[in-house]
Structure formats: structure tokens, C-alpha cells
Scaffold this active site. Structure first.
Site, PDB file in Angstrom:
ATOM      1  CG  LEU A  81      -5.453  -2.329   9.601  1.00  0.00           C
ATOM      2  CD1 LEU A  81      -5.380  -1.381  10.955  1.00  0.00           C
ATOM      3  CD2 LEU A  81      -6.467  -1.719   8.703  1.00  0.00           C
ATOM      4  CB  THR A 125      -6.275 -11.893   5.076  1.00  0.00           C
ATOM      5  OG1 THR A 125      -6.759 -12.400   3.903  1.00  0.00           O
ATOM      6  CG2 THR A 125      -4.999 -12.719   5.222  1.00  0.00           C
ATOM      7  CG  ASP A 126     -10.754 -14.237   3.088  1.00  0.00           C
ATOM      8  OD1 ASP A 126      -9.672 -13.836   2.668  1.00  0.00           O
ATOM      9  OD2 ASP A 126     -11.744 -14.195   2.445  1.00  0.00           O
ATOM     10  CD  GLU A 127      -5.492 -13.670   0.396  1.00  0.00           C
ATOM     11  OE1 GLU A 127      -4.577 -14.333  -0.137  1.00  0.00           O
ATOM     12  OE2 GLU A 127      -6.096 -12.560  -0.172  1.00  0.00           O
ATOM     13  CE1 TYR A 150      -0.962 -10.012   2.906  1.00  0.00           C
ATOM     14  CE2 TYR A 150      -2.684 -11.497   1.992  1.00  0.00           C
ATOM     15  CZ  TYR A 150      -2.635 -10.501   2.713  1.00  0.00           C
ATOM     16  OH  TYR A 150      -3.360  -9.864   3.355  1.00  0.00           O
ATOM     17  CE  LYS A 154      -2.286  -9.947   7.513  1.00  0.00           C
ATOM     18  NZ  LYS A 154      -2.075  -8.561   8.129  1.00  0.00           N
TER      19      LYS A 154
HETATM   20  P1  NAD Z   1      -2.197  -1.617   1.696  1.00  0.00           P
HETATM   21  O1  NAD Z   1      -0.977  -2.451   1.032  1.00  0.00           O
HETATM   22  O2  NAD Z   1      -3.007  -0.607   0.741  1.00  0.00           O
HETATM   23  O3  NAD Z   1      -1.496  -0.554   2.835  1.00  0.00           O
HETATM   24  C1  NAD Z   1      -0.383  -1.017   3.512  1.00  0.00           C
HETATM   25  C2  NAD Z   1      -0.009   0.135   4.337  1.00  0.00           C
HETATM   26  O4  NAD Z   1       0.845  -0.338   5.282  1.00  0.00           O
HETATM   27  C3  NAD Z   1       0.781   1.182   3.236  1.00  0.00           C
HETATM   28  O5  NAD Z   1       0.298   2.477   3.862  1.00  0.00           O
HETATM   29  C4  NAD Z   1       2.212   0.992   3.873  1.00  0.00           C
HETATM   30  O6  NAD Z   1       2.901   2.222   3.743  1.00  0.00           O
HETATM   31  C5  NAD Z   1       2.175   0.662   5.227  1.00  0.00           C
HETATM   32  N1  NAD Z   1       3.184  -0.279   5.630  1.00  0.00           N
HETATM   33  C6  NAD Z   1       4.011  -1.347   4.864  1.00  0.00           C
HETATM   34  N2  NAD Z   1       5.018  -1.866   5.637  1.00  0.00           N
HETATM   35  C7  NAD Z   1       4.975  -1.201   6.656  1.00  0.00           C
HETATM   36  C8  NAD Z   1       6.134  -1.206   7.804  1.00  0.00           C
HETATM   37  N3  NAD Z   1       7.109  -1.815   7.901  1.00  0.00           N
HETATM   38  N4  NAD Z   1       5.802  -0.261   8.820  1.00  0.00           N
HETATM   39  C9  NAD Z   1       4.789   0.595   8.637  1.00  0.00           C
HETATM   40  N5  NAD Z   1       3.947   0.922   7.693  1.00  0.00           N
HETATM   41  C10 NAD Z   1       4.071  -0.163   6.675  1.00  0.00           C
HETATM   42  O7  NAD Z   1      -3.106  -2.764   2.513  1.00  0.00           O
HETATM   43  P2  NAD Z   1      -4.569  -2.824   2.685  1.00  0.00           P
HETATM   44  O8  NAD Z   1      -5.157  -3.457   1.729  1.00  0.00           O
HETATM   45  O9  NAD Z   1      -5.057  -1.572   3.415  1.00  0.00           O
HETATM   46  O10 NAD Z   1      -4.680  -3.824   4.043  1.00  0.00           O
HETATM   47  C11 NAD Z   1      -4.360  -3.444   5.317  1.00  0.00           C
HETATM   48  C12 NAD Z   1      -4.270  -4.701   6.176  1.00  0.00           C
HETATM   49  O11 NAD Z   1      -5.772  -5.535   6.096  1.00  0.00           O
HETATM   50  C13 NAD Z   1      -3.125  -5.635   5.871  1.00  0.00           C
HETATM   51  O12 NAD Z   1      -3.092  -6.194   7.262  1.00  0.00           O
HETATM   52  C14 NAD Z   1      -4.113  -6.822   5.126  1.00  0.00           C
HETATM   53  O13 NAD Z   1      -3.401  -8.125   5.129  1.00  0.00           O
HETATM   54  C15 NAD Z   1      -5.537  -6.900   5.844  1.00  0.00           C
HETATM   55  N6  NAD Z   1      -6.399  -7.298   4.785  1.00  0.00           N
HETATM   56  C16 NAD Z   1      -6.478  -6.629   3.662  1.00  0.00           C
HETATM   57  C17 NAD Z   1      -7.589  -7.249   2.929  1.00  0.00           C
HETATM   58  C18 NAD Z   1      -7.884  -6.502   1.209  1.00  0.00           C
HETATM   59  O14 NAD Z   1      -8.813  -6.983   0.726  1.00  0.00           O
HETATM   60  N7  NAD Z   1      -7.209  -5.365   1.024  1.00  0.00           N
HETATM   61  C19 NAD Z   1      -8.512  -8.172   3.128  1.00  0.00           C
HETATM   62  C20 NAD Z   1      -8.355  -8.577   4.543  1.00  0.00           C
HETATM   63  C21 NAD Z   1      -7.015  -8.084   5.303  1.00  0.00           C
HETATM   64  P1  TYD Z   2      -6.543  -9.630  -5.771  1.00  0.00           P
HETATM   65  O1  TYD Z   2      -7.224  -8.046  -5.845  1.00  0.00           O
HETATM   66  O2  TYD Z   2      -4.967  -9.597  -6.049  1.00  0.00           O
HETATM   67  O3  TYD Z   2      -6.669 -10.041  -4.069  1.00  0.00           O
HETATM   68  P2  TYD Z   2      -6.471 -11.299  -3.540  1.00  0.00           P
HETATM   69  O4  TYD Z   2      -5.287 -12.150  -4.313  1.00  0.00           O
HETATM   70  O5  TYD Z   2      -5.979 -11.013  -2.184  1.00  0.00           O
HETATM   71  O6  TYD Z   2      -7.793 -12.271  -3.563  1.00  0.00           O
HETATM   72  O7  TYD Z   2      -7.030 -10.498  -6.608  1.00  0.00           O
HETATM   73  C1  TYD Z   2      -8.528 -10.914  -6.648  1.00  0.00           C
HETATM   74  C2  TYD Z   2      -8.890 -11.870  -7.547  1.00  0.00           C
HETATM   75  O8  TYD Z   2      -8.784 -11.692  -9.006  1.00  0.00           O
HETATM   76  C3  TYD Z   2      -7.797 -13.121  -7.478  1.00  0.00           C
HETATM   77  O9  TYD Z   2      -8.565 -14.382  -7.568  1.00  0.00           O
HETATM   78  C4  TYD Z   2      -6.787 -12.890  -8.578  1.00  0.00           C
HETATM   79  C5  TYD Z   2      -7.698 -12.206  -9.720  1.00  0.00           C
HETATM   80  N1  TYD Z   2      -6.946 -11.149 -10.491  1.00  0.00           N
HETATM   81  C6  TYD Z   2      -7.056 -11.342 -11.819  1.00  0.00           C
HETATM   82  O10 TYD Z   2      -7.776 -12.063 -12.558  1.00  0.00           O
HETATM   83  N2  TYD Z   2      -6.439 -10.322 -12.554  1.00  0.00           N
HETATM   84  C7  TYD Z   2      -5.652  -9.534 -12.034  1.00  0.00           C
HETATM   85  O11 TYD Z   2      -4.784  -8.688 -12.641  1.00  0.00           O
HETATM   86  C8  TYD Z   2      -5.512  -9.211 -10.578  1.00  0.00           C
HETATM   87  C9  TYD Z   2      -4.768  -8.225  -9.810  1.00  0.00           C
HETATM   88  C10 TYD Z   2      -6.296 -10.193  -9.842  1.00  0.00           C
END
Ligand code: NAD
Ligand code: TYD
Length: 336
Positions: A81, A125-127, A150, A154
Site C-alpha cells: 500500500l 486504484t480505479d484512477e 499519480y 499506479k
Molecule cells: P496515504 O498517503 O494516506 O499513505 C501512504 C503511506 O505510505 C504513508 O504512511 C507513507 O508514509 C507511506 N509511504 C510513502 N512512500 C513510502 C516509501 N517509499 N516507502 C515506505 N512507505 C512509504 O495513502 P492511502 O490513501 O492510505 O493509500 C494507500 C494505497 O491505496 C495507495 O497505494 C493508494 O494508491 C491506494 N488507494 C487509495 C485510495 C484512496 O481513496 N485513498 C483508493 C484506491 C487505492
Molecule cells: P481527492 O480527495 O483528491 O481524491 P481523487 O483525486 O483521488 O479522486 O478528490 C476527490 C474529488 O474532489 C476530485 O474530483 C477533486 C475534488 N476536490 C475538490 O473539489 N476540492 C478539493 O479541495 C479537493 C482536495 C478535491
């Protein structure tokens, strides 16, 4: 069984580590997290003394440190992750995204292979599928068409992972989840940014026309799915994970304002994100059909609980927003 979770001090990783410790009493967890700005040991303060849990401050791109750790502490599975995860930051500079998300994944795959790790789960991610028009859903066979640094990083990591299956028959699986929300999400993402700004009487910056659509899933539903896939998924396969829960950003802003008793005038339209993807939506039928997973947290309850969590954990996000948490960890662990 011993599992390595990378990125376990972040938002989803910390939920996953806690979930495993609470639900899988035979499983030990090694958390590999380099503690970037997004990692926060406070996220796992409640489990830090659990004898089945260890955190090692190692970067996933540091091959020597990772291989040494695996020599000393062999693991059965790796759940990757660790990532740079914020689209807006990747628009500023993609370099750290390539280092962690692309190079880090390759280093981990090779370390897993040379140490005979039985299964490697790449959390994606779906992105990676790019942007949808008003209709349709992303399935596992939709073409990859990432639009931001980003999502391109991924998608690259997904391809490296799938290539390891094709080339070496390495036991890997890729999951692709939609937008997560819940406690401990870093307050640069939409929902925690708006909720914490609301608690500080600060405006809510809504990008563009506010009509971009995301498919939202509670983080607890995501981590449960990850464990099911690790246990029962088929090698070489991709599993989409999604909530079937689409909302425009404007709808979310209105829902949060209603929940928090704030006027809609707190919402301030701002310039759009560069290259802003219009719509994401996931077809999660495969994981439902093959593994019997389905979301359990309703959107209305999940959103209400999330707002309550940020209201009740003011210290957590105030330390992040003021930067004092970084200062504290810099003093404790050196440069971040
Ligand atoms: P986050 O940014 O909250 O956490 C990322 C973590 O990774 C942090 O603790 C950071 O310290 C650690 N990290 C960063 N670089 C590192 C490295 N080089 N070595 C070791 N650790 C490192 O991210 P998140 O939102 O918890 O996402 C976790 C995973 O899930 C990611 O791979 C992201 O792409 C994926 N994901 C996230 C979402 C979402 O909505 N947040 C949705 C789908 C998939
Ligand atoms: P975000 O939480 O950054 O997730 P992602 O870009 O991975 O989908 O953003 C979610 C949606 O919200 C995206 O369409 C961008 C929008 N957004 C705003 O409108 N204002 C903001 O300040 C942020 C951070 C996101």
C-alpha cells in the site's frame, strides 16, 4: 502466518494493520513505512505494543534494507500500500511518485521473488482506467488510460506486477479500488479537508463546476476486501473494489454542510484541477461473485460517523494541519 504491509502508517494501511490484528489472531504484521508527510505513527498508537506488530522505517525503494529485513524476518505475503497518493501533489511534481509507486513496487516484487514470498498483493486504484463519460463502469478488462502523474505511476506499478506473473509465474494479485473515506484520512483529500475546514470555519474549495463524480467506499469495507482477496483471490488476476456509490463533489459538499449545520455559502468555487478526471465508477461484480464480498457500511452512516470522528479527534488533525506533528517526528526520527 506473517504478513508485510507497506504504507501501514497511512490512511488505508493503518486500517488494514488494525483490522488484521483484531480479526486474525494467528497473523503477525510487519509494517514497512518510511514515514513521509502522509505517514503518522499516531494512526496506530493503539496497537504499537501488540507483540504481533512491528514497524520498520524503511522505504520500499531501498532494496538493501528490504532484503535484509526479509532475510531476518521471512514473510508469507506482502500487501503493498506504500505510495505517494495525492493527485494534486503529483501535478506539482511526479518524481516522488515514480520513486515510490513505480520503483518501489519493482523492488518489492524482486525482493518477494528472491525470498520465496508466497503471495504479493498490489493495492491499486480505479484512477488507472482514466475518466468515464456520463455512462458506463470500469471493469477489470477496461483499458488502462491514466491521466495524472499519480494514476500513471499506479498503472505502471500494476503492469510491473502483472508482468511478474506472466514472466515468472510469481503469485501476484492486483486490486483496484474506488475513492475511500473514513477516520485517519489525511486532511488534504476532499472529505477530511472539508470536514476539518468546517470545524475551523474555513471555506471549502470546490474545484471547477463541482460536478466531477467519484464512487465512494468506506475504508473498512476496502480493508476487508483486501484480506479476502489475499486469502481467496486467484493468482494473476485483477479485482475491482467499489461501493456502487456515485456522488458529485457538489452533492458531497451539500451533504457535509447539512450534517455539520453549516450554510452552503461555505462552499467556494475555485479553479479546476489540471486534467481533472470527470467521472470514476467501478463494476465490482467479480469480487462479489467470486469471493462473496460486498460493502457493509452505508454511505449515510459512514459519512455521519466520519464527521463525528473528526469532531472527536481534533488534536489528531490540528497537529497535522499546523505541522507540529512533522516537527515532533523530525525531532524523534530525524529528517522526514
Ligand atoms: P496515504 O498517503 O494516506 O499513505 C501512504 C503511506 O505510505 C504513508 O504512511 C507513507 O508514509 C507511506 N509511504 C510513502 N512512500 C513510502 C516509501 N517509499 N516507502 C515506505 N512507505 C512509504 O495513502 P492511502 O490513501 O492510505 O493509500 C494507500 C494505497 O491505496 C495507495 O497505494 C493508494 O494508491 C491506494 N488507494 C487509495 C485510495 C484512496 O481513496 N485513498 C483508493 C484506491 C487505492
Ligand atoms: P481527492 O480527495 O483528491 O481524491 P481523487 O483525486 O483521488 O479522486 O478528490 C476527490 C474529488 O474532489 C476530485 O474530483 C477533486 C475534488 N476536490 C475538490 O473539489 N476540492 C478539493 O479541495 C479537493 C482536495 C478535491
Amino acid at each position: 502466518m506473517r504478513v508485510m504491509v507497506t504504507g501501514g502508517l497511512g490512511f488505508i494501511g493503518s486500517h488494514l494493520v488494525r483490522w488484521i490484528l483484531n480479526h486474525q489472531p494467528e497473523v503477525e504484521v510487519i509494517n514497512v513505512d518510511s514515514l513521509t508527510y502522509a505517514g503518522n505513527p499516531e494512526n496506530l498508537a493503539d496497537v504499537k505494543d501488540n507483540p504481533r506488530y512491528r514497524w520498520r522505517r524503511i522505504s520500499v525503494s531501498d532494496s538493501l534494507a528490504l532484503n535484509t529485513l526479509l532475510d531476518e524476518s521471512p514473510v508469507d505475503a506482502i500487501m503493498n500500500l506504500a505510495a505517494e497518493s495525492h493527485v494534486d501533489r503529483s501535478i506539482q511534481s511526479g518524481v516522488p511518485f515514480m520513486e515510490t509507486n513505480v520503483l518501489g513496487t519493482q523492488v518489492l516484487l524482486e525482493a518477494a521473488r528472491s525470498h520465496g514470498v508466497k503471495r504479493f498483493l498490489q493495492v491499486s486504484t480505479d484512477e488507472v482506467y482514466g475518466s468515464l463519460g456520463p455512462d458506463g463502469l470500469f471493469s477489470e478488462t477496461s483499458p488502462l488510460a491514466p491521466n495524472s502523474p499519480y494514476s500513471a505511476s499506479k498503472a505502471s506499478a500494476d503492469l510491473l506486477t502483472l508482468a511478474a506473473f506472466h514472466t515468472y509465474r510469481q503469485d501476484i494479485i492486483v486490486t483496484r479500488c474506488s475513492n475511500n473515506y473514513g477516520p485517519y484520512q489525511f486532511p488534504e483529500k476532499l472529505i477530511p479537508l472539508f470536514v476539518t475546514n468546517g470545524l475551523e470555519q474555513k471555506p471549502w474549495p470546490l474545484y471547477g463546476d463541482g460536478l466531477n463524480v467519484r464512487d465512494w467506499l468506506h475504508v473498512e469495507d476496502h480493508v476487508r476486501a483486501l484480506w479476502m482477496v489475499l486469502q481467496s483471490g486467484s493468482p494473476g488476476e485483477v479485482y475491482n473494489i467499489g461501493g456502487n456509490n456515485e456522488h458529485t463533489n457538489r452533492e458531497i459538499a451539500h451533504a457535509l454542510a447539512d450534517l455539520m449545520g453549516l450554510p452552503y455559502s461555505i462552499i467556494v468555487p475555485v479553479a479546476d484541477r489540471l486534467g481533472h478526471d470527470r467521472r470514476y465508477a467501478i463494476d465490482a461484480n467479480k469480487i462479489r461473485r467470486e469471493l462473496g464480498w460486498q460493502p457493509e457500511v452505508s454511505w449515510s452512516q459512514g459519512l455521519q460517523d466520519t464527521v463525528a470522528w473528526y469532531r472527536d479527534h481534533r488534536g489528531w488533525w490540528e497537529r497535522i494541519k499546523s505541522g507540529t506533528y512533522l516537527q515532533y517526528y523530525r525531532n524523534q526520527y530525524g529528517v522526514l
